[in-house]
Design a protein around this motif. Structure first.
Motif, short mmCIF file in Angstrom:
data_model
loop_
_atom_site.label_atom_id
_atom_site.label_comp_id
_atom_site.label_asym_id
_atom_site.label_seq_id
_atom_site.Cartn_x
_atom_site.Cartn_y
_atom_site.Cartn_z
N ASP A 198 -5.69 -12.97 17.03
CA ASP A 198 -4.70 -12.30 16.27
C ASP A 198 -4.83 -12.79 14.80
O ASP A 198 -4.34 -11.92 14.10
N ARG A 199 -5.63 -13.77 14.34
CA ARG A 199 -5.71 -14.33 13.20
C ARG A 199 -7.04 -13.42 12.33
O ARG A 199 -7.04 -13.31 11.21
N THR A 200 -7.94 -12.89 13.18
CA THR A 200 -8.89 -12.38 12.70
C THR A 200 -8.67 -10.73 12.40
O THR A 200 -8.34 -9.95 13.06
N LEU A 201 -8.85 -10.51 10.95
CA LEU A 201 -8.46 -9.27 10.53
C LEU A 201 -9.52 -8.19 11.19
O LEU A 201 -10.91 -8.31 10.94
N ASP A 202 -9.25 -7.01 11.36
CA ASP A 202 -9.96 -5.88 11.72
C ASP A 202 -10.19 -4.72 10.60
O ASP A 202 -9.29 -4.09 10.17
N PRO A 203 -11.35 -5.05 10.02
CA PRO A 203 -11.55 -4.30 8.99
C PRO A 203 -11.38 -2.64 9.32
O PRO A 203 -11.08 -1.77 8.31
N ALA A 204 -11.39 -2.17 10.59
CA ALA A 204 -11.36 -0.65 11.07
C ALA A 204 -9.83 -0.49 11.13
O ALA A 204 -9.44 0.67 11.17
N ALA A 205 -9.19 -1.19 10.96
CA ALA A 205 -7.56 -1.17 11.08
C ALA A 205 -6.89 -0.66 9.97
O ALA A 205 -7.57 -1.02 8.94
N PRO A 206 -5.80 0.18 10.01
CA PRO A 206 -5.42 0.48 8.76
C PRO A 206 -5.08 -0.74 7.83
O PRO A 206 -4.72 -1.73 8.35
N GLY A 243 -5.14 3.12 0.71
CA GLY A 243 -5.91 3.07 1.88
C GLY A 243 -6.77 1.94 2.18
O GLY A 243 -7.53 2.11 3.04
N ARG A 244 -6.84 0.73 1.18
CA ARG A 244 -7.77 -0.26 1.61
C ARG A 244 -7.04 -1.43 1.31
O ARG A 244 -6.09 -1.43 0.73
N LEU A 245 -7.72 -2.66 2.02
CA LEU A 245 -6.92 -3.93 1.98
C LEU A 245 -7.90 -4.56 0.72
O LEU A 245 -8.88 -4.93 0.49
N GLU A 246 -6.75 -4.91 -0.42
CA GLU A 246 -7.49 -5.58 -1.70
C GLU A 246 -7.31 -6.89 -1.20
O GLU A 246 -6.04 -7.43 -1.19
N LEU A 247 -8.10 -7.74 -1.37
CA LEU A 247 -8.05 -9.42 -1.19
C LEU A 247 -7.59 -9.98 -2.52
O LEU A 247 -8.23 -9.56 -3.58
N LEU A 248 -6.53 -10.77 -2.52
CA LEU A 248 -6.01 -11.48 -3.75
C LEU A 248 -6.52 -13.00 -3.64
O LEU A 248 -6.93 -13.54 -4.84
N GLU A 249 -6.16 -13.75 -2.49
CA GLU A 249 -6.74 -15.09 -2.69
C GLU A 249 -7.30 -15.55 -1.23
O GLU A 249 -6.83 -14.81 -0.26
#
Length: 270
Positions: A198-206, A243-249
């Motif tokens: 659950d903690r691990t982000l899936d880069p293929a997910a929206p 449409g992409r995840l922008e990492l901030l911290e």
């Protein structure tokens, strides 16, 4: 009114702070924590001792010794909030019991209702005061309060609002004794405990879905991204953009939280 309070987590400690002093606070035993695995009291024990309250930490709250200690107080009610262990008969039937559950039951029965509500993109959540049974958050409900989930809410922000709502509903339930009503059979969902997957982000997910995971697990658990070397990059803050995840911290393995731009700059320098 004489009460006994059962709770363990930081959320439960916050609710305890806002209630009239109980005659006895029951919480879980101290556990190893941190890198040094130092034996550490649960948040409720720390907060109760700060208030000068009597604290009891049984290995099993359902055993004869623990039940006798609670019964000796002769409480008018036993209040439960995020205790973290199942309550069983005959203990459940020995006292009037009021359990705080931070969801709109029957939605999100289970261990992680606040996190799952954010992950699912729910527009609102809330708090239900229920009578606990041996079933999984299946007991009848006597009071409900609703709370909207904002687009920027993370766990910390939402829990901060649910804590005073919980205390308010508890006090109302103790003083007014509203009737219990059985939960409806439709709309039941389960909030499973947060695990490594659950903690691990899936880069293929929206991107919006990944952002909700980050918000749901901040600041207490933390989302993460798998790195090529098998380690994980902690993700504390992010946003969905174009449409992409922008990492901030982020937090590198073994390091401290930092701006993602600084993390990238440091990797390029190396």
């Amino acid at each position: 009114m004489k009460t006994v309070y059962l709770g363990t987590s930081e959320f439960a400690a916050g609710v305890l702070e806002r209630l009239p002093a109980p005659a006895l606070v029951v919480t879980r035993p101290d556990r190893p924590a941190g890198r040094g695995r130092k034996l550490t009291p649960p948040p409720v024990a720390l907060r109760a001792r700060e208030r000068g309250l009597e604290v009891f930490q049984p290995a099993n709250v359902n055993d004869d010794e623990a039940r006798a200690r609670i019964a000796a107080v002769q409480p008018d009610a036993v209040v439960i909030c995020a205790f973290g262990a199942l309550l069983k008969e005959p203990f459940l039937s020995e006292h009037l019991m009021l359990n705080v559950h931070p969801s709109l039951l029957p939605r999100w029965r289970g261990a992680a209702p606040v996190e799952r509500a954010i992950m699912a993109g729910d527009a609102e959540t809330g708090v239900s005061i229920m009578r606990p049974t041996e079933g999984f958050d299946e007991g009848p409900v006597c009071a409900v309060g609703r709370e909207p989930i904002g687009p920027a809410d993370d766990y910390g922000a939402l829990a901060e609002r649910l804590v005073p709502l919980s205390a308010e509903l508890l006090i109302h339930s103790l003083e007014e004794r509203p009737p219990f009503v059985d939960q409806p059979e439709d709309g039941i969902t389960y909030a499973e405990k947060i695990g490594p997957d659950d903690r691990t982000l899936d880069p293929a997910a929206p991107a919006e879905q990944q952002e909700r995971v980050v918000r749901a697990l901040h600041p207490h658990i933390g989302a993460r991204l798998a790195l090529p070397d098998g380690t994980f990059l902690g993700v504390h803050r992010a946003r969905a953009a174009d449409g992409r995840l922008e990492l901030l911290e982020v937090q590198p393995p073994g390091g401290r939280p930092m701006a993602y731009a600084d993390y990238v700059h440091g990797h390029r320098a190396r």
